[in-house]
Design an enzyme around this catalytic site. Structure first.
Site, short mmCIF file in Angstrom:
data_model
loop_
_atom_site.label_atom_id
_atom_site.label_comp_id
_atom_site.label_asym_id
_atom_site.label_seq_id
_atom_site.Cartn_x
_atom_site.Cartn_y
_atom_site.Cartn_z
N LYS A 61 40.76 82.20 -36.92
CA LYS A 61 39.63 82.58 -37.76
C LYS A 61 38.33 81.96 -37.24
O LYS A 61 37.30 82.62 -37.19
CB LYS A 61 39.90 82.19 -39.21
CG LYS A 61 41.01 83.03 -39.83
CD LYS A 61 41.35 82.60 -41.23
CE LYS A 61 42.50 83.44 -41.77
NZ LYS A 61 42.84 83.09 -43.15
N ALA A 107 40.83 78.43 -42.49
CA ALA A 107 42.02 77.91 -43.17
C ALA A 107 43.00 79.05 -43.42
O ALA A 107 42.60 80.21 -43.51
CB ALA A 107 41.64 77.25 -44.49
N ASP A 108 44.27 78.70 -43.53
CA ASP A 108 45.28 79.68 -43.87
C ASP A 108 46.40 78.97 -44.61
O ASP A 108 46.71 77.81 -44.32
CB ASP A 108 45.83 80.39 -42.64
CG ASP A 108 46.43 81.74 -43.02
OD1 ASP A 108 45.65 82.69 -43.12
OD2 ASP A 108 47.64 81.81 -43.24
N THR A 109 46.99 79.68 -45.56
CA THR A 109 48.05 79.12 -46.38
C THR A 109 49.28 80.02 -46.33
O THR A 109 49.15 81.24 -46.38
CB THR A 109 47.57 78.95 -47.84
OG1 THR A 109 46.46 78.07 -47.86
CG2 THR A 109 48.67 78.40 -48.73
N GLY A 156 46.88 75.20 -43.39
CA GLY A 156 46.36 74.75 -42.11
C GLY A 156 44.85 74.93 -42.11
O GLY A 156 44.34 75.90 -42.67
#
Length: 158
Positions: free
Chosen positions: A59, A78-80, A115
């Site tokens: 991203k 960010a990523d979940t 993350g």
């Protein structure tokens, strides 16, 4: 005299991430980016953590490629994902898949992994990390599932 904090460029369309940053008092510019968020359906916990960091980094890199004007700014991605057993669950594609995910999680403990990747303003380096939270669901009733799925809260979130 304190200098005002510089705005962080958030490489995300998430209203939740934007709200969190604002609640923390961080000036933020939100720019949604489109990246490939595909991931393996099964993995180890260590691989799941790595996936979140890779997606967060993608991203940041996509934003910098598409919007070079922000090259001198802090850029945050960010990523979940949800990790249950050996399964990796991202954003459900539709209400049916959201229901399947909730059935899988009902009455169990699972891990939610986020993350993050941050591009340094002066160095240009991208650093990443992940954080894991254990979450336990009580057994969900049909009423619980129906209410939640009809609320739309499941949409666009792991």
């Amino acid at each position: 005299m304190m200098q005002p904090m510089e705005a962080v460029v958030l490489a995300s369309a998430s209203p939740r991430r934007l709200a969190l940053m604002r609640q923390a008092g961080i000036p933020v510019i939100q720019i949604p980016v489109d990246v490939d968020e595909s991931m393996p359906s099964e993995s180890s916990l260590e691989e799941a953590r790595a996936v979140t960091e890779i997606l967060a980094r993608r991203k940041v890199e996509r934003l910098l490629a598409d919007h070079p004007v922000h090259g001198d700014s802090w850029v945050l991605g960010a990523d979940t994902v949800v990790f249950c057993g050996s399964r990796l669950l991202g954003k459900p594609r539709n209400v049916s898949e959201a229901g399947e995910f909730l059935d899988l999680l009902s009455g169990k403990t699972h891990q939610v992994i986020t993350g993050v990747a941050l591009r340094g303003r002066k160095t240009g380096r991208i650093c990443s990390a992940s954080e894991l939270t254990e979450v336990t669901f009580r057994p969900l009733t049909e009423e619980d599932l129906s209410w939640y799925l009809s609320s739309g809260e499941w949409s666009d979130a792991a």
